[in-house]
Each structure stands twice: as C-alpha cells, then as structure tokens.
Design a protein around this motif. Structure first.
Motif, mmCIF file in Angstrom:
data_model
loop_
_atom_site.group_PDB
_atom_site.id
_atom_site.type_symbol
_atom_site.label_atom_id
_atom_site.label_comp_id
_atom_site.label_asym_id
_atom_site.label_seq_id
_atom_site.Cartn_x
_atom_site.Cartn_y
_atom_site.Cartn_z
ATOM 1 N N ALA A 41 -7.462 11.086 3.100
ATOM 2 C CA ALA A 41 -7.454 9.679 2.716
ATOM 3 C C ALA A 41 -7.606 9.558 1.214
ATOM 4 O O ALA A 41 -8.199 10.420 0.561
ATOM 5 C CB ALA A 41 -8.575 8.917 3.431
ATOM 6 N N LEU A 42 -7.065 8.490 0.678
ATOM 7 C CA LEU A 42 -7.144 8.219 -0.750
ATOM 8 C C LEU A 42 -7.835 6.891 -0.988
ATOM 9 O O LEU A 42 -7.706 5.958 -0.189
ATOM 10 C CB LEU A 42 -5.740 8.161 -1.370
ATOM 11 N N VAL A 43 -8.563 6.808 -2.102
ATOM 12 C CA VAL A 43 -9.163 5.549 -2.552
ATOM 13 C C VAL A 43 -8.921 5.435 -4.053
ATOM 14 O O VAL A 43 -8.714 6.443 -4.741
ATOM 15 C CB VAL A 43 -10.685 5.492 -2.285
ATOM 16 N N PRO A 44 -8.937 4.224 -4.587
ATOM 17 C CA PRO A 44 -8.900 4.098 -6.048
ATOM 18 C C PRO A 44 -10.151 4.711 -6.649
ATOM 19 O O PRO A 44 -11.262 4.521 -6.157
ATOM 20 C CB PRO A 44 -8.866 2.574 -6.272
ATOM 21 N N PRO B 273 4.210 8.062 -8.327
ATOM 22 C CA PRO B 273 3.662 9.246 -9.006
ATOM 23 C C PRO B 273 2.640 8.907 -10.087
ATOM 24 O O PRO B 273 1.713 9.698 -10.329
ATOM 25 C CB PRO B 273 4.904 9.913 -9.616
ATOM 26 N N HIS B 274 2.774 7.754 -10.737
ATOM 27 C CA HIS B 274 1.804 7.375 -11.764
ATOM 28 C C HIS B 274 0.425 7.155 -11.145
ATOM 29 O O HIS B 274 -0.584 7.675 -11.639
ATOM 30 C CB HIS B 274 2.258 6.113 -12.486
ATOM 31 N N PHE B 275 0.382 6.389 -10.067
ATOM 32 C CA PHE B 275 -0.905 6.105 -9.419
ATOM 33 C C PHE B 275 -1.493 7.361 -8.797
ATOM 34 O O PHE B 275 -2.712 7.561 -8.796
ATOM 35 C CB PHE B 275 -0.742 5.005 -8.369
ATOM 36 N N ARG B 276 -0.624 8.238 -8.249
ATOM 37 C CA ARG B 276 -1.133 9.476 -7.656
ATOM 38 C C ARG B 276 -1.764 10.370 -8.715
ATOM 39 O O ARG B 276 -2.767 11.040 -8.463
ATOM 40 C CB ARG B 276 0.006 10.236 -6.957
ATOM 41 N N GLU B 277 -1.212 10.393 -9.918
ATOM 42 C CA GLU B 277 -1.756 11.256 -10.966
ATOM 43 C C GLU B 277 -3.002 10.667 -11.596
ATOM 44 O O GLU B 277 -3.965 11.385 -11.880
ATOM 45 C CB GLU B 277 -0.710 11.485 -12.058
ATOM 46 N N ARG B 278 -3.011 9.363 -11.817
ATOM 47 C CA ARG B 278 -4.047 8.775 -12.655
ATOM 48 C C ARG B 278 -5.151 8.049 -11.891
ATOM 49 O O ARG B 278 -6.313 8.070 -12.297
ATOM 50 C CB ARG B 278 -3.390 7.788 -13.634
ATOM 51 N N THR B 279 -4.818 7.406 -10.793
ATOM 52 C CA THR B 279 -5.701 6.383 -10.229
ATOM 53 C C THR B 279 -6.287 6.751 -8.872
ATOM 54 O O THR B 279 -7.472 6.504 -8.626
ATOM 55 C CB THR B 279 -4.944 5.048 -10.118
ATOM 56 N N ALA C 66 0.819 -1.210 0.000
ATOM 57 C CA ALA C 66 0.000 0.000 0.000
ATOM 58 C C ALA C 66 0.852 1.260 0.000
ATOM 59 O O ALA C 66 0.534 2.243 -0.694
ATOM 60 C CB ALA C 66 -0.945 -0.004 1.207
ATOM 61 N N ARG C 67 1.947 1.256 0.749
ATOM 62 C CA ARG C 67 2.815 2.437 0.784
ATOM 63 C C ARG C 67 3.416 2.702 -0.595
ATOM 64 O O ARG C 67 3.478 3.846 -1.065
ATOM 65 C CB ARG C 67 3.927 2.248 1.813
ATOM 66 N N ASP C 68 3.869 1.642 -1.251
ATOM 67 C CA ASP C 68 4.433 1.800 -2.588
ATOM 68 C C ASP C 68 3.421 2.426 -3.549
ATOM 69 O O ASP C 68 3.751 3.305 -4.343
ATOM 70 C CB ASP C 68 4.866 0.437 -3.145
ATOM 71 N N VAL C 69 2.173 1.941 -3.500
ATOM 72 C CA VAL C 69 1.142 2.447 -4.397
ATOM 73 C C VAL C 69 0.904 3.928 -4.147
ATOM 74 O O VAL C 69 0.854 4.744 -5.085
ATOM 75 C CB VAL C 69 -0.162 1.648 -4.230
ATOM 76 N N VAL C 70 0.757 4.308 -2.888
ATOM 77 C CA VAL C 70 0.433 5.693 -2.552
ATOM 78 C C VAL C 70 1.576 6.634 -2.925
ATOM 79 O O VAL C 70 1.342 7.778 -3.337
ATOM 80 C CB VAL C 70 0.079 5.809 -1.059
#
Length: 428
Positions: A369-372, A351-357, A344-348
């Motif tokens: 908080a963040l969610v997909p 930068p790709h996931f933060r911009e797009r997902t 989970a830390r890696d995903v958050v």
C-alpha cells in the motif's frame, strides 16, 4: 533498496534504519522530541503524524477498550480503518483510561517526561481533570501543550463542540465553494481537520524553537476554523473594504481569466490556470489565436473577466476537440500552467508522484500500500519509514516501563483495575 528524495537515499518499505525509525546519518530534525498524543479522530493525530514524519517519538494515549474512535471509521480493509492507518503508522499506542483518577495521574506523570502534549478535548476538559497547563507546567516548565478544538480556548464559542464540517461552514469556506446555482458545499474528506493539524504541528515546532532560547514551554491554541479561514484568500478583506460578499463561482477564481476545469474530447478532464498575463498570451498561442492578445475583449485580465463567459466557452471548445493527452502536450510545449484532473489511479501511476510523494505503508494487513509521505522535503533529511500501525495499547507495557519506570507488579495492578491495558499475558 532505496528510493530517491531530493537526491538522497530514502529507505524502502521494511528496510531498517536508526532506532527512531528514520534514516540518515544526520538524524531527523526532531530527533529526541517526545510527544504525548491525547488527541483522537483527525486534526490532532494529523499534527502528531507531521511531528513523527520529522523524527519525533509519538506516544498515543488511547482508551484501552475502544481506542481512538477513528479506528471504527470507514473505509476499512481487513478490519483496519484506512484513515487511522494513514495518520498513526509508526506511533506507539498506550492504553490508559482517562476517566479514572489513576489514569489521569499516569498522564500527568507522563507529561512531566515529554516535550509536547497534544490534545483535542473540548476546552476546559483537561482543567476539570486536573491536567491544565498550570499543573503540567509546574512539573515540566519546558512543556509545549498543543490544543486543537472546534472554536479555540477563548471567545464566546469556546465550549461549543466542533468537527471539520462545522469548521468548513463557520469559516466561510462552504459558502464560497461550489457553483452559483448549487448549495454551499463541504469537501468529501477531512479538509478543515487536516489544515488545522498541519497548523498545530507548525505551532508546536515554533514553540519548541522558542523554548530552545528561553527554556520555557507555552500553549499552542488552534481552532479548527481559523487556518481554513486564513486560506480563503481575500473574502474578509473584500467585504470589509468594499462591502462585497464573495459568492460561489464554480471552478473559476473570480479574479483571473481564463481559469477552470474542462472536459477533453475523450471525456477526461484537465485544468488550465492562465492567471497571469504572460500565461494567458501563451495559451492564446497554443489555441491558435495569437490575435486575442490585441482583441479588446481579451487583451487584459480586466477585459477577460468582463467577457469571461465568452472566453471560457472558446477555451472549453478548444479543449473538447481533442483527447486530453494531446491538449496537455500542446499546453506543455507553450509553458501554459495546466494539469490532468487525476483520480487515485492516475496519481499512483504517475512517475513524478511515485518518485517524490508516495511512500510505502508496510507491516499492515493492507498488503502493498502507498500513502502520501511528508508534506515537505528537507535536503539533509531523507524522510521517515512508515512501518506498522499499532494495535490498541500495543506499547502500554514497554512505554510505561521506560518513561515512568513502572515495575511489573505496578503494571499488573493497574491492569487489574483496568486503568491501563491491554497488557501481555506475561505481566505479573
């Protein structure tokens, strides 16, 4: 303040947009569609979230006292179940007791005013309550009734109860998941429920499209196990054509080599999928073994599968010799399909996931908080805002006033009988 999705502006957390909670001058694709969600737990609410993601208004009917049982699941933070928050942000909650005839009458009247009814009761329950499709469609011929159940509305098992774990085992998924020497394994999350919910949303939108031509609704029948059985690949075709029962093969595909998950020298993990001939040859170049392209053991996929254990050992040793970042950099330079095994830390932090997902979930006790976000992107639609998770029955009064034109006195009477609720203190 905005993010960018597909080159278009997406509202940041808390930023106000159109009345439906979605930004964009063109409006969301499901604007004007109203969904009455009778589903609980995971699968049907997942469908509701998918529809809400693209602009539908979702009015969720909950038991006035206990609410959706998913509200009581763990993990929780500050009394809010994280799974419930993820699937129900932005929905309206109306408290109606379906065990009472007056409550069921309200639902029938609501069904006459909406486009979609989404339910996940055991097959036959709606009919017992006088809310079968024939009854609802008589009042609203354009109604789409989307039904999610363990084994579907037809067949010998239709009356059996079913949750995700049962679907994951009955479908064949658990049998093929794991290592040859490990027991069949189900995932530690609502896999079957999520796949069924996405499929139910697809079926709903498909039927709404058909309704735009015919004016008539229909029943969408989703069994928890069927979408999962579909994504298992060639398991059934393999057996019926060759008689072979697919077994567990760990992280390999059983059909292409080399493919798997490998530990790097720093103890971190990465995946490699050299599932085509060109990618396999590029992997050999990255490993410093271009001669493998002419080695009879590794020159073709058939040969590689026959010598899979040997080749996997070579790949694993090459990966293990260096830190993960270095290995991934080499693979990227050679255009080999690979990725880190993210937690989970890696995903958050990516930068790709933060911009797009990942999107903000605002207006809750969860804090920042963040969610997909939505599972797909449309070029002309920037996406929804996830702002607030409803309390049980938070929208009972305004929704019933708007949709059914109930007077304050009628609402107060229903509240006194505990048919609806909770109501604000000012309702008389």
């Amino acid at each position: 303040m905005t993010d960018k999705v597909n080159g278009r502006a997406r509202p940041a957390a808390g930023e106000r947009t159109s009345a439906d909670g979605c930004a964009g001058a063109d409006g969301p694709p499901l604007a004007g569609v109203t969904v009455l969600e009778l589903g609980t737990m995971y699968a049907a609410p997942t469908a509701g979230r998918m529809l809400r993601d693209f602009g539908a208004r979702v009015v969720k009917v909950e038991d006035p006292a206990t609410g959706d049982y998913a509200r009581h699941w763990t993990p929780q933070h500050e009394g809010l179940a994280l799974g419930f928050a993820r699937l129900n942000a932005g929905k309206e909650s109306v408290g109606i007791d379906l065990r009472q005839p007056a409550g069921r009458d309200l639902v029938r009247r609501l069904a006459a005013r909406v486009d979609v009814v989404l339910e996940s009761f055991r097959p036959g329950r709606l009919e017992e309550w006088g809310l079968g499709y024939d009854v609802l469609a008589a009042d609203n011929p354009g109604l789409v009734l989307t039904r999610v159940s363990g084994f579907g509305q037809t067949g010998p098992y239709r009356e059996r109860p079913g949750f995700g774990t049962v679907a994951e085992t009955a479908s064949g998924y658990a049998f093929t998941n794991g290592w040859p020497d490990s027991p069949p394994t189900s995932p530690p999350f609502g896999f079957a429920d999520s796949i069924a919910g996405i499929s139910a949303a697809y079926g709903t939108v498909t039927t709404l499209l058909a309704r735009s031509r015919t004016g008539l609704g229909d029943v969408v029948d989703v069994a928890l196990y069927e979408p999962l059985m579909f994504i298992l690949g060639d398991m059934i075709l393999r057996y019926t054509s060759t008689g072979e029962v697919q077994q567990r093969v760990g992280n390999g595909s059983g059909s292409a080599s080399p493919r798997g998950i490998y530990p790097a020298g720093d103890g971190r993990w990465l995946s490699i999928a050299a599932s085509s001939q060109r990618i396999a040859l590029r992997l050999f170049e990255a490993m410093g073994h271009p001669e493998f392209a002419d080695d009879p053991r590794f020159a073709t996929n058939t040969a590689r599968m026959e010598h899979n254990d040997e080749l996997q050992g070579i790949v694993a040793a090459w990966v293990a010799a260096r830190p993960r970042a270095e290995v991934l950099a080499d693979l990227d330079r050679h255009e080999v399909v690979a990725a880190p095994v993210n937690d989970a830390r890696d995903v958050v932090e990516d930068p790709h996931f933060r911009e797009r997902t990942l999107v903000d979930l605002a207006g809750t006790v969860l804090g920042p908080a963040l969610v997909p976000g939505p599972i797909l992107h449309l070029g002309g639609y920037p996406g929804p805002v996830y702002d607030g998770v409803p309390e049980i029955g938070e929208h009972t009064e305004p929704a019933l006033r708007e949709l059914l034109a109930l007077s304050p006195a009628e609402l107060a009477g229903l509240g006194a009988e505990r048919v609806v609720g909770p109501l604000r203190a000012g309702v008389r």
